[in-house]
Write a protein that holds these residues in place. Structure first.
Motif, PDB file in Angstrom:
ATOM      1  N   ASP A  91     -47.958 -71.140 -12.056  1.00  0.00           N
ATOM      2  CA  ASP A  91     -47.843 -69.802 -11.459  1.00  0.00           C
ATOM      3  C   ASP A  91     -47.751 -68.705 -12.516  1.00  0.00           C
ATOM      4  OD1 ASP A  91     -47.679 -71.211  -9.039  1.00  0.00           O
ATOM      5  OD2 ASP A  91     -45.495 -71.364  -9.215  1.00  0.00           O
ATOM      6  N   GLY A  92     -48.637 -68.758 -13.478  1.00  0.00           N
ATOM      7  CA  GLY A  92     -48.684 -67.694 -14.492  1.00  0.00           C
ATOM      8  C   GLY A  92     -47.533 -67.703 -15.478  1.00  0.00           C
ATOM      9  N   MET A 140     -35.832 -73.930 -19.072  1.00  0.00           N
ATOM     10  CA  MET A 140     -36.098 -72.553 -19.503  1.00  0.00           C
ATOM     11  C   MET A 140     -37.575 -72.207 -19.330  1.00  0.00           C
ATOM     12  SD  MET A 140     -35.250 -70.994 -23.228  1.00  0.00           S
ATOM     13  CE  MET A 140     -36.141 -72.306 -24.037  1.00  0.00           C
ATOM     14  N   GLU A 141     -37.816 -71.120 -18.602  1.00  0.00           N
ATOM     15  CA  GLU A 141     -39.208 -70.675 -18.405  1.00  0.00           C
ATOM     16  C   GLU A 141     -39.631 -69.713 -19.507  1.00  0.00           C
ATOM     17  OE1 GLU A 141     -39.857 -68.872 -14.650  1.00  0.00           O
ATOM     18  OE2 GLU A 141     -39.511 -70.725 -13.528  1.00  0.00           O
ATOM     19  N   LEU A 142     -40.878 -69.849 -19.935  1.00  0.00           N
ATOM     20  CA  LEU A 142     -41.424 -68.930 -20.928  1.00  0.00           C
ATOM     21  C   LEU A 142     -42.567 -68.149 -20.302  1.00  0.00           C
ATOM     22  CD1 LEU A 142     -41.782 -71.350 -23.998  1.00  0.00           C
ATOM     23  CD2 LEU A 142     -39.984 -69.655 -23.676  1.00  0.00           C
ATOM     24  N   SER A 143     -42.738 -66.903 -20.718  1.00  0.00           N
ATOM     25  CA  SER A 143     -43.932 -66.176 -20.297  1.00  0.00           C
ATOM     26  C   SER A 143     -45.125 -66.767 -21.042  1.00  0.00           C
ATOM     27  CB  SER A 143     -43.793 -64.683 -20.610  1.00  0.00           C
ATOM     28  OG  SER A 143     -43.936 -64.483 -21.993  1.00  0.00           O
ATOM     29  N   THR A 144     -46.327 -66.542 -20.490  1.00  0.00           N
ATOM     30  CA  THR A 144     -47.531 -67.050 -21.158  1.00  0.00           C
ATOM     31  C   THR A 144     -47.607 -66.502 -22.585  1.00  0.00           C
ATOM     32  OG1 THR A 144     -48.645 -67.204 -19.052  1.00  0.00           O
ATOM     33  CG2 THR A 144     -50.059 -67.156 -20.989  1.00  0.00           C
ATOM     34  N   LEU A 145     -47.244 -65.232 -22.744  1.00  0.00           N
ATOM     35  CA  LEU A 145     -47.284 -64.611 -24.070  1.00  0.00           C
ATOM     36  C   LEU A 145     -46.352 -65.334 -25.041  1.00  0.00           C
ATOM     37  CD1 LEU A 145     -48.547 -62.119 -25.547  1.00  0.00           C
ATOM     38  CD2 LEU A 145     -46.367 -60.960 -25.138  1.00  0.00           C
TER      39      LEU A 145
END
Lengths: 249, 249
Positions: free
Chosen positions: B73-74, B1-6
């Motif tokens: 990649d952000g 699962m990918e998370l946003s930086t926020l």
């Protein structure tokens, strides 16, 4: 030795829980000194120190366990850095004599009597742990048995002292306190018996991933009971005896 | 699962804030023992221990969260080392029974009454947490529901005990203390309800990065309220009852 994810994580999480439980018990015994009669404060202080020592060692054991295995293809395989079980022996060497100090400190013995008893018990406890270690690290059944028998001699001496020689001292206490002292001795007997029994697991072929998991879980539960649980009984003895002396005053 | 930086940073920073909040609350309760009547000091001692245990676990959870993801990649992608949510269960297993000890310790119950009540509540609390875990780690909706229902039985028992059986005890207190005890029970009810509700999130499809972020934020806010907030209410009860007894003296 490969462990399943469940086996690795069960031990890892239980070790971490034990760190928290030991330090929490330490704060409780430390902070509770004010709530008992001043005669019993040294007993609670020693109880606190025992579980603080154990908390430190469980932090090391938790760390060593985490570093000894690594996740690979849904399993946990040895990382190459061995798991260091010697932390347990270091812990016992320090805490086991202190557990006997706790018990003697909460009884109201004459000073000379307490001192004589303590010397013998502390020496026996150190011998018991130290004599066990050469057998623990040996793979030879004969060597294991030899050191096991040698280690059992001081163990039996400690039990005889606590269960026979302390009899007349305990008979003087109130019914509630007598019950609690019996409980303390039984907790000590039952939890301490776990160590010489589990020591023999490898001889009886109880090894492998499942054996190791059971052993770590068993040692940990025995340690929580023998240290935090035993300390709680000592705390209750101190509270009960404080109330009796307040009433008498 | 990918998370946003926020998402990653919101959780990471909130977990760190919680470490500070829990230890700060612990020092406050620990240091405040001298400011209340000696009868209520054990309640503040237990309050301190609860948040210290939670502080330890939030340190581990913060560490585990940080190690479970890596920047790429952000975004934040899984590092391969899973996030260990079992620390929360280890924490609850230790702290939830102690929260009930806090509440009982601040009420002025007769010793035998308090002891009987505590035994039942502590056993129920341990059962509630332990029965929840098998469902938490299962991906099967039926299994999750089964353990959820089993876990709710002791939960309802605890609520009935606190809201019905304690009624006559609380009726004897002053208006101010009655109000505070009601507040304590309501904090407990509302915060504890968050856990069985959020437990069902995955069944209702509330998963993914946003679900996980919400869950971690929710658990953390619930824990701060249920432990540090609840402890503050216990502190206020102890203060109010200390003033009453000082006036009476």
């Amino acid at each position: 030795m490969e462990l399943s994810t469940l086996q690795f994580e069960l031990v890892h999480n239980l070790l971490s829980l034990t760190v928290a439980a030991m330090f929490a018990a330490g704060l409780f015994f430390w902070g509770s000194r004010d709530h008992v009669d001043h005669r019993f404060r040294p007993a609670l202080l020693v109880s606190a120190i025992v579980v603080f020592i154990a908390g430190y060692h469980y932090l090391r054991i938790w760390q060593s366990w985490g570093g000894a295995y690594m996740a690979q293809d849904g399993k946990f395989v040895p990382s190459g850095v061995g798991f260091n079980d010697a932390y347990r022996y270091a812990d016992w060497l320090l805490t086991v004599p202190l557990l006997l100090v706790e018990l003697i400190a909460v009884l109201s013995l004459a000073k000379s009597e307490a001192r004589g008893l303590l010397k013998k018990l502390v020496v026996a406890a150190v011998l018991m742990i130290a004599l066990g270690y050469p057998g623990e690290i040996s793979d030879v059944a004969g060597t294991k048995w030899l050191w096991w028998v040698l280690s059992m001699v001081p163990f039996v001496y400690i039990l005889v002292t606590l269960f026979v020689k302390l009899g007349p001292v305990i008979a003087k206490e109130s019914v509630e306190v007598r019950g609690l002292i019996s409980l303390a001795r039984n907790v000590l007997l039952v939890t301490w018996l776990f160590y010489p029994i589990s020591y023999l697991f490898p001889i009886f072929g109880l090894g492998g991933a499942q054996g190791e998991t059971l052993l770590q879980v068993g040692y940990t539960i025995a340690d929580i009971t023998a240290k935090a649980g035993f300390g709680l009984v000592i705390y209750n003895i101190a509270r009960a005896k404080s109330e009796v002396s307040l009433k008498a005053a």
